[in-house]
Design a protein around this motif. Structure first.
Motif, PDB file in Angstrom:
ATOM      1  N   LEU A  96       0.821  -1.218   0.000  1.00  0.00           N
ATOM      2  CA  LEU A  96       0.000   0.000   0.000  1.00  0.00           C
ATOM      3  C   LEU A  96       0.850   1.261   0.000  1.00  0.00           C
ATOM      4  CD1 LEU A  96      -2.759  -1.047   2.558  1.00  0.00           C
ATOM      5  CD2 LEU A  96      -3.161  -0.415   0.207  1.00  0.00           C
ATOM      6  N   ARG A 114      -7.551  -0.596   0.077  1.00  0.00           N
ATOM      7  CA  ARG A 114      -7.310   0.640   0.839  1.00  0.00           C
ATOM      8  C   ARG A 114      -8.349   0.798   1.941  1.00  0.00           C
ATOM      9  NH1 ARG A 114      -3.110   3.081  -0.877  1.00  0.00           N
ATOM     10  NH2 ARG A 114      -2.602   3.181  -3.085  1.00  0.00           N
ATOM     11  N   ASN A 154      -7.852  -1.672   4.874  1.00  0.00           N
ATOM     12  CA  ASN A 154      -6.656  -1.465   5.682  1.00  0.00           C
ATOM     13  C   ASN A 154      -6.737  -0.268   6.612  1.00  0.00           C
ATOM     14  OD1 ASN A 154      -3.629  -2.372   5.897  1.00  0.00           O
ATOM     15  ND2 ASN A 154      -4.623  -3.517   4.264  1.00  0.00           N
ATOM     16  N   GLU A 155      -7.868   0.424   6.586  1.00  0.00           N
ATOM     17  CA  GLU A 155      -8.003   1.612   7.434  1.00  0.00           C
ATOM     18  C   GLU A 155      -7.774   1.293   8.897  1.00  0.00           C
ATOM     19  OE1 GLU A 155     -10.432   4.828   7.005  1.00  0.00           O
ATOM     20  OE2 GLU A 155      -9.034   5.172   5.388  1.00  0.00           O
TER      21      GLU A 155
END
Lengths: 232, 204
Positions: free
Chosen positions: A95, A228, A231-232
């Motif tokens: 990421l 995305r 994965n916060e």
């Protein structure tokens, strides 16, 4: 003053390295590949025992059974697509890397297909023998599985990316993926049935190919966006 | 080309709890930003937010005066990230892991063997990573930073799991990185004792 041109790591090289890494991980742990394959073989081999050995009955139900088994086997392997990367933190490294995440997502899908879809296609002729399929029908079965599993790997990676942060996301993953996988199942199984009945198969194959193309163009971006969020 | 990193108005809520509000910082070459605070105070969240891994409630992070969300690739190309998870594959050897990592970032030009010797990892090259201790795995994560050509180091608790010698090593690596015009953002609950210009953010 002109700023020097910014350099980035090569996308194709990074994608290749990712596929290579995932393949070498599978070599170290073959169980992840063998489990779904074993499941596929088992379902396909048990079905004739349950319904009886009459040739026409097997030839009639064979395409449907094999395709359902293939779809479930693909689902079984999807859950682990991003899980290990998520847990050991290597997903996070992807990421924050300058290599576009969509390219990395495509790499993951390619590696997944090579280790789950392709083996399925390769063992399918052996399983097809149980259903007394002719050579021509077996050929079409392999072709539909080849196109269909590409779609399933790409479609599945979107679902796997969305559910990676959840514990026990398997049921949710199936729920998300199955509706979108239905066209693949229907066209895959029907095309094989049609060739067994002596009809033309081009239409079904074209549809499967078109669906695979659609997935190739959408899935990497959707998967990247989903990763995305997860994965916060 | 001179580089700089600025943050302004950084605000983040987790649930209805405010982790930080209207934080400002400015970081220039050779400087370190130290994020302090006790466990659960939001150090890691702030670090992850600056790295773009979580979205801020409000506020912007600027890399060379350009908001990082507009120029993600440029920013990621300038940064290397070390979290509490090492991010390596336990089944692969140290060298295989680092070789894969090197395809993700521009190389710094340092020799792999040289870096491994500096970190005391030379003897472990051919072992699968899972057989290394937690501290040794942290050292491999340091190797990733040394091998990447990124001016900005983002480190979450770099000293965790490391012995006294390892902590000293982290300090000296940071000092030489900053001495060469690099930058670092470090989240730590204990003081990092190196003699460089340091900004501090203390989270409550």
């Amino acid at each position: 003053m002109n700023e020097p041109e910014q350099q980035y790591p090569g996308i194709a090289a990074a994608l290749g390295e990712l596929v290579k890494r995932d393949l070498s991980l599978v070599v170290k742990r073959p169980g992840d590949v063998l489990n779904p394959l074993f499941f596929f073989g088992m379902v396909a081999a048990l079905f004739p025992l349950a319904v009886g050995p009459a040739a026409e009955q097997l030839q009639f139900s064979g395409p449907g059974v094999l395709w359902v088994a293939a779809l479930l086997a693909a689902l079984l392997s999807l859950n682990s697509l991003f899980l290990a990367d998520f847990e050991d933190g290597s997903l996070e490294q992807l990421l924050v890397s300058p290599v576009p995440l969509s390219a990395m997502a495509l790499g993951k899908s390619i590696a997944h297909w090579l280790t789950s879809g392709l083996p399925l296609v390769i063992v399918s002729p052996v399983v097809a023998m149980t259903y007394q399929m002719s050579l021509a029908v077996t050929g079409v079965l392999m072709l539909t599985l080849l196109l269909g599993t590409v779609s399933l790997s790409l479609l599945g990676s979107i679902g796997a990316a969305l559910t990676v942060g959840l514990h026990r996301g398997t049921a949710l993953l199936s729920l998300l993926i199955l509706p979108l996988a239905m066209p693949v199942l229907i066209f895959g199984a029907r095309t094989v049935s049609l060739v067994a009945a002596g009809d033309g198969v081009a239409g079904g194959l074209y549809f499967l190919a078109a669906y695979a193309m659609l997935m190739i163009s959408i899935s990497p971006f959707a998967t990247a966006a989903a990763l995305r969020i997860s994965n916060e | 080309m001179s580089i700089k990193l600025n943050g302004s108005g950084l605000t983040l809520y987790r649930g209805d709890r405010c982790l930080f509000k209207d934080l400002e910082f400015a970081l220039n070459p050779g400087e370190m930003l130290l994020l302090e605070g006790k466990n659960g105070s939001g150090k890691t969240s702030l670090l992850r937010a600056i790295a773009g891994l979580i979205e801020l409630e409000s506020g912007t992070v600027l890399w060379n005066d350009e908001p990082v969300e507009n120029e993600r690739q440029v920013f990621c190309n300038s940064m290397v990230w070390m979290s509490h998870k090492v991010g390596f594959k336990g089944d692969l050897t140290l060298v295989d892991n680092l070789r894969f990592e090197s395809s993700l970032r521009l190389p710094s030009g340092r020799e792999l063997d040289e870096v491994l010797r500096q970190l005391g990892l030379s003897r472990l090259k051919r072992l699968p990573l899972r057989s290394l201790s937690a501290g040794q795995q942290r050292r491999v994560a340091l190797a990733r930073m040394l091998l990447a050509a990124a001016p900005l180091w983002m480190m979450d608790e770099p000293a965790s799991n490391l012995d006294a010698e390892g902590r000293e090593l982290v300090g000296s690596l940071l000092a030489s990185h900053l001495g060469n015009g690099g930058m670092a953002i470090v989240a730590a609950h204990q003081d990092v004792e190196i003699d460089v210009p340091t900004h501090r953010i203390r989270l409550q």
